[in-house]
Design an enzyme around this catalytic site. Structure first.
Site, PDB file in Angstrom:
ATOM      1  N   PRO A 103       5.868 -21.200 -19.918  1.00  0.00           N
ATOM      2  CA  PRO A 103       5.472 -21.485 -21.250  1.00  0.00           C
ATOM      3  C   PRO A 103       5.838 -22.643 -21.824  1.00  0.00           C
ATOM      4  CG  PRO A 103       7.506 -20.009 -21.003  1.00  0.00           C
ATOM      5  CD  PRO A 103       7.009 -20.385 -19.672  1.00  0.00           C
ATOM      6  N   SER A 104       5.040 -22.767 -22.978  1.00  0.00           N
ATOM      7  CA  SER A 104       5.372 -24.007 -23.852  1.00  0.00           C
ATOM      8  C   SER A 104       7.054 -23.951 -24.106  1.00  0.00           C
ATOM      9  CB  SER A 104       4.513 -24.097 -24.692  1.00  0.00           C
ATOM     10  OG  SER A 104       4.922 -25.127 -25.943  1.00  0.00           O
ATOM     11  N   ALA A 143      -5.873 -34.301 -22.689  1.00  0.00           N
ATOM     12  CA  ALA A 143      -4.971 -35.513 -22.150  1.00  0.00           C
ATOM     13  C   ALA A 143      -4.334 -34.937 -21.226  1.00  0.00           C
ATOM     14  CB  ALA A 143      -4.243 -35.944 -23.351  1.00  0.00           C
ATOM     15  N   TRP A 200       1.189 -23.569 -26.758  1.00  0.00           N
ATOM     16  CA  TRP A 200       1.889 -22.879 -28.004  1.00  0.00           C
ATOM     17  C   TRP A 200       1.190 -22.006 -28.737  1.00  0.00           C
ATOM     18  CZ3 TRP A 200       0.005 -25.133 -31.978  1.00  0.00           C
ATOM     19  CH2 TRP A 200      -0.341 -26.675 -31.887  1.00  0.00           C
ATOM     20  N   SER A 253      -4.114 -29.349 -23.897  1.00  0.00           N
ATOM     21  CA  SER A 253      -5.006 -30.611 -24.350  1.00  0.00           C
ATOM     22  C   SER A 253      -5.645 -31.271 -23.167  1.00  0.00           C
ATOM     23  CB  SER A 253      -4.074 -31.650 -24.879  1.00  0.00           C
ATOM     24  OG  SER A 253      -3.331 -32.197 -24.076  1.00  0.00           O
ATOM     25  N   GLU A 309      -8.682 -25.122 -18.964  1.00  0.00           N
ATOM     26  CA  GLU A 309      -9.144 -24.726 -20.400  1.00  0.00           C
ATOM     27  C   GLU A 309      -8.564 -25.876 -21.381  1.00  0.00           C
ATOM     28  OE1 GLU A 309      -9.348 -23.779 -23.979  1.00  0.00           O
ATOM     29  OE2 GLU A 309      -8.512 -21.863 -23.585  1.00  0.00           O
TER      30      GLU A 309
END
Length: 484
Positions: free
Chosen positions: A185-186, A238, A160, A236, A257
């Site tokens: 997309p987010s 995680a 985002w 992220s 990434e």
């Protein structure tokens, strides 16, 4: 300190009544459900967008598979011409796409315009990019040539913080070498991407580019889908671990990434004012919500106090406000969850260090956090050890350069780093010892389409941009001829 100018309007339609669709096989398709898009500058809903069912994701993947043979059979010049037409669309709708980016993401409109400009530049660069075959051997015994084939259907997942730009910098290199794509997309920033997809649906052949909406539960289905040949993920660390696990059963090609905890080492010959300006710019851009922004600053004791003072002065002067206000230099954090994480980080800031600028949540509608600078921070604090995705930064003191390098490298992350000083040979020698995918000298966070960008350690796998990035979208094919 704060800007309260009401948001301007630059759209030719009413977002409240605008009906967005998913792009599947060249058609705009309603979702199985709807997702509310929140303006982080007001914390109010500004639009709704569709979210896909698993069956609709299957449809998008199948459309991409059907389109693959025809798209890859086109000449690279034909594919490049279509990418240039995509860039033309971005140029034509530059301001509208920037406006949508600010509304959904929160960043200042000037930064959103940069996002669109970068999207145009990257698209045109890859439109003209040609990945050459390579002759490995040509002698009396035989001929060996290294060639490339498209990997197939690419599943792209964007975060985002740079929603449109990251969509384009995945799409362009993937398409130029003959792949097709399904992009997700987010859930919190689908607007600019879906609007872009609508604008180019008559430019790109049906099925070559598909966009599916997400209510927060589609990512695992996409990354584990047997019809996806490669996943390109930005997000992220995680989540990156889960993506890598999902790709395992089918041995998908994978580019990750991920997060970063970038250190900036200031040398004792640095110009204090000039360095403070650069550090402030690249520590607080996009409200500190950049994986590769400066998050830890190491300064020598000999200039610690004047550097902290120069930084604090600049941080205090950052104008905070709605991104559509042209005077805003720092917008809100993007969503309510990030806002609460920032609140927890500010509590730690007052416990683990000395706040010299900012230090508060702003009491106004929206997700606003005062840009904050700390000194004399406990280095075991999560504010130093972990990635802080908010406008909260720490300046740490060092007496010995070797110690500063060791401390900068003492992290599981390794995305970017920077060194600041006037003796560039010395600065380069320090940069060469930093555990990072990119080490900048006297600047930070410069991305160009011709230079590979990626992380080491837990900041990623593979790279994007440049030849290395393009090669991540192809399989190697060797033609080996024996001469009798």
């Amino acid at each position: 300190m704060t800007s309260v100018t009401p948001p301007a309007t630059a759209l030719t339609f009413d977002l409240a009544t605008k009906r967005y669709g998913q792009l599947i096989n060249g058609r705009l398709v309603d979702g199985a459900s709807q997702v509310s898009v929140i303006d982080p500058g007001t914390a109010q809903q500004v639009a709704t967008t569709p979210a896909a069912s698993v069956e609709q994701l299957d449809d998008a993947v199948e459309a991409a598979k059907r389109a693959l043979p025809g798209w890859s059979a086109l000449s690279v010049d034909a594919r490049g011409a279509i990418l240039h037409r995509i860039a033309d669309v971005l140029v034509e709708h530059h301001e509208k796409l920037a406006h949508l980016t600010t509304l959904e993401q929160g960043k200042p409109i000037a930064q959103a315009r940069d996002d669109v400009s970068w999207s145009i530049d990257f698209t045109r660069y890859f439109a003209d990019y040609r990945l050459p075959n390579e002759v490995l051997r040509d002698d009396e015994n035989g001929y060996v040539e290294l060639r490339h084939r498209p990997v197939g259907v690419v599943g792209a997942i964007t975060p985002w913080n740079f929603p449109l730009f990251q969509a384009l910098y995945k799409l362009a290199p993937a398409l130029i070498v003959g792949n097709t794509m399904v992009l997700k997309p987010s859930p919190t920033t689908p607007l600019a991407t879906m609007h872009f997809a609508e604008l180019v649906r008559d430019v790109i052949p049906p099925g070559v580019f598909n966009v599916v909406g997400d209510a927060g539960d589609l990512g695992a289905h996409l990354t584990g889908h047997p019809g996806i040949n490669k996943v390109s993920f930005t997000g992220s660390t995680a989540t990156g671990r889960r993506v890598m696990e999902a790709c395992g059963p089918t041995l998908k090609r994978l580019t990750l990434e991920l997060g970063g905890n970038d250190a900036a080492i200031v040398l004792d010959d640095a110009d204090v004012e000039k360095t403070a300006e650069g550090l402030c710019t690249w520590a607080y851009a996009n409200a500190g919500q950049v994986c590769v922004s400066i998050k830890r600053i190491y300064a020598p004791s000999s200039m610690y106090d004047p550097l902290v003072e120069a930084l604090a002065r600049r941080v205090s002067e950052l104008t905070v406000g709605h991104g559509l206000d042209e005077d805003t230099r720092l917008g809100p954090v993007q969503n309510a969850a990030q806002y609460e994480k920032a609140r927890a980080s500010l509590e730690l800031a007052h416990e683990h260090g000395t706040v010299v600028a900012g230090g508060h949540m702003l009491d106004r509608p929206g997700y606003y956090v005062e840009p904050t600078l700390l000194r004399d921070v406990d280095e075991d604090s999560p504010l130093v050890r972990e990635e802080t995705f908010a406008p909260i930064r720490s300046v740490l003191r060092y007496d010995d350069l070797e110690d500063a390098i060791d401390r900068a490298n003492d992290t599981p992350y390794g995305l970017g780093a920077s060194v600041w000083g006037t003796d560039t040979d010395r600065a380069v020698a320090v940069a060469d010892r930093l555990d990072a995918g990119t080490s900048w000298i006297n600047h930070h966070f410069q991305l160009t389409p011709d230079v590979p960008f990626g992380g080491v350690k837990q900041s990623g796998l593979g790279a994007e941009f440049g030849r290395i990035g393009v090669e991540g979208f192809v399989d190697v094919h060797v033609v080996n001829l024996k001469r009798s």
